[in-house]
Design an enzyme around this catalytic site. Structure first.
Site, PDB file in Angstrom:
ATOM      1  CD1 TRP A   1      -2.214  -2.181   1.757  1.00 15.60           C
ATOM      2  CD2 TRP A   1      -2.990  -1.211  -0.110  1.00 15.60           C
ATOM      3  NE1 TRP A   1      -3.229  -2.968   1.245  1.00 15.60           N
ATOM      4  CE2 TRP A   1      -3.716  -2.398   0.107  1.00 15.60           C
ATOM      5  CE3 TRP A   1      -3.294  -0.425  -1.228  1.00 15.60           C
ATOM      6  CZ2 TRP A   1      -4.733  -2.827  -0.755  1.00 15.60           C
ATOM      7  CZ3 TRP A   1      -4.301  -0.856  -2.074  1.00 15.60           C
ATOM      8  CH2 TRP A   1      -5.010  -2.042  -1.841  1.00 15.60           C
TER       9      TRP A   1
ATOM     10  CG  ASP B   1      -3.359   3.886   4.164  1.00 13.41           C
ATOM     11  OD1 ASP B   1      -4.387   3.631   4.823  1.00 13.41           O
ATOM     12  OD2 ASP B   1      -3.092   3.335   3.072  1.00 13.41           O
TER      13      ASP B   1
ATOM     14  CE  LYS C   1      -9.075  -3.105   2.965  1.00 17.23           C
ATOM     15  NZ  LYS C   1      -8.014  -2.199   2.577  1.00 17.23           N
TER      16      LYS C   1
HETATM   17  C1  LIG Z   1      -7.400  -1.685   1.336  1.00 11.61           C
HETATM   18  C2  LIG Z   1      -6.367  -0.653   1.567  1.00 11.61           C
HETATM   19  C3  LIG Z   1      -6.236   0.447   0.708  1.00 11.61           C
HETATM   20  C4  LIG Z   1      -7.092   0.601  -0.534  1.00 11.61           C
HETATM   21  O1  LIG Z   1      -8.384   0.865  -0.204  1.00 11.61           O
HETATM   22  P1  LIG Z   1      -9.524   1.039  -1.341  1.00 11.61           P
HETATM   23  O2  LIG Z   1     -10.683   1.486  -0.495  1.00 11.61           O
HETATM   24  O3  LIG Z   1      -9.720  -0.273  -1.994  1.00 11.61           O
HETATM   25  O4  LIG Z   1      -9.082   2.094  -2.283  1.00 11.61           O
HETATM   26  C5  LIG Z   1      -5.282   1.384   1.002  1.00 11.61           C
HETATM   27  N1  LIG Z   1      -4.487   1.266   2.086  1.00 11.61           N
HETATM   28  C6  LIG Z   1      -4.581   0.226   2.935  1.00 11.61           C
HETATM   29  C7  LIG Z   1      -3.680   0.147   4.110  1.00 11.61           C
HETATM   30  C8  LIG Z   1      -5.530  -0.754   2.701  1.00 11.61           C
HETATM   31  O5  LIG Z   1      -5.628  -1.802   3.543  1.00 11.61           O
END
Ligand SMILES: *Cc1c(COP(=O)(O)O)cnc(C)c1O
Length: 376
Positions: free
Chosen positions: A104, A188, A212
């Site tokens: 990511w 993030d 998540k």
């Molecule tokens: C799943 C995830 C993303 C991407 O998320 P989307 O909503 O599919 O764009 C980005 N960063 C992390 C840490 C993730 O687990």
């Protein structure tokens, strides 16, 4: 009806009581005669739902008033562009630095490069040795003291829980100590948001896709220090300009109303569990159970440096990879779903988010033990 144990990395398991409440209110939200999906985003009922979700989140995370809380669309990948469009030019020349620790953060770095001058401050893309153990790429984090942060950068981005590699930061850097006091930290936190106390005052901006650990897909939570807003690049779409979204309390344009409502139910569920500290204790017990079993076994193995193992996403491999299909097939038959690892790393991955009870992890360990007994 007994529900199976869902170990999906996302979208992922939600608390059963949240699903039941959403079902009970589906046709008529609290006497309004409408489903939340049918309400105006500017009507008093939805405004109440949205403001209550924000207030509950502020309480759960101790978010001070000088930070804006925004419910946005676009997901984590959307934020990979929305963050630079808003922040990269805030100090003049567009510059941002990145800590690359997995899938990511690699994607965040790449996307931001479309908007300015990007630099890798630290990377774990190469294999290394830590405390005498060989570590593969993206299974460790470089010591913070070795990070090379440019003092003129607008921000430093890190992914504090790499969902695919299973690497989690337990603490964030002090950028003043790294000689970059004016660089803002951007985090993030998508896959460990609300799983443990996260001190937003340590960062300038934190974002998390809800799907998540904290709600359904469709809503992305952004928490940002207000003084960083209002300096977006001219190309930034107005609907994604944080200054607009914050000024209109997430209702600059139509937000993902139903997702915000369900995320709000998850926040209420979390408060009823005792808040973030209580859920952290439960998450720690779950992770200790699974890692303890993995480490004691010669049949399965987790490849991540123990210092940075994720409590949320636990990748593991079987010593004999030819048994992978049998393992997954048997797991599904036992009601243990979505254990296949991400295609980029292979093997297995158990995501054990807030809504996964200890009993689910125990059921997984019981199955793994039994599989090992039969095939080991
Ligand atoms: C799943 C995830 C993303 C991407 O998320 P989307 O909503 O599919 O764009 C980005 N960063 C992390 C840490 C993730 O687990």
């Amino acid at each position: 009806m007994a529900r199976p144990w869902n170990f999906s990395a996302g979208p992922s398991v939600l608390p059963e009581t949240v699903l039941q409440q959403a079902a009970a209110e589906m046709l008529d939200w609290q006497g309004s005669g409408m489903s939340v999906m049918e309400m105006s985003h500017r009507g008093r009922q939805f405004v109440q739902i949205c403001d209550e979700a924000e207030a509950d989140l502020r309480e759960l995370m101790n978010i001070p008033a000088d930070y804006a809380v925004m419910f946005m669309q676009g997901g984590g990948l959307g934020e990979n562009a929305i963050v630079p469009m808003n922040l990269i030019g805030r100090r003049g020349a567009p510059m941002a630095d990145f800590v690359v620790t997995g899938h990511w953060s690699t994607r965040s770095h790449k996307e931001a490069g479309r908007y300015g001058d990007v630099h890798i401050a630290a990377s774990s893309a190469l294999p290394t040795e830590i405390d005498g153990s060989a570590r593969n790429a993206f299974t460790y984090v470089q010591a913070v003291s070795s990070w090379q942060v440019r003092p003129e950068a607008s921000y430093l981005h890190l992914c504090s829980n790499e969902t695919i590699g299973g690497v989690e930061f337990t603490e964030w850097p002090d950028l003043a100590e790294l000689g970059a006091p004016d660089v803002s930290l951007v985090v993030d936190a998508s896959s460990h948001f609300l799983s443990r106390p996260l001190d937003v005052t340590r960062c300038g901006l934190l974002f998390a896709g809800a799907q998540k650990n904290a709600g359904p897909a469709g809503v992305t939570v952004v928490i940002a220090r207000r003084d960083l807003l209002g300096k977006s690049l001219p190309i930034c779409p107005s609907a994604f300009d944080y200054a607009n979204v914050a000024a209109e309390h997430s209702r600059y344009n139509t937000p993902p109303t139903f997702s915000i409502y369900v995320a709000g139910l998850v926040y209420k569920w979390l408060k009823a569990q005792g808040g973030v500290a209580a859920i952290e204790a439960a998450n720690k017990a779950k992770a200790d159970l699974l890692y303890g079993y993995l480490d004691a076994s010669g049949f399965y193995r987790n490849p991540v440096d123990p210092a940075v193992r994720s409590r949320m996403n636990v990748p593991f491999v079987l010593a004999d990879e030819s048994l992978n299909d049998a393992f997954l097939k048997g797991a599904e038959a036992a009601g243990l779903l979505a254990l296949k690892g991400h295609k980029s790393v292979g093997g297995m991955r158990a995501s054990i988010y807030n809504a996964m009870p200890l009993a689910g992890v125990q059921a997984l360990v019981d199955y793994m033990q039994e599989f090992e007994r039969r095939h080991g």
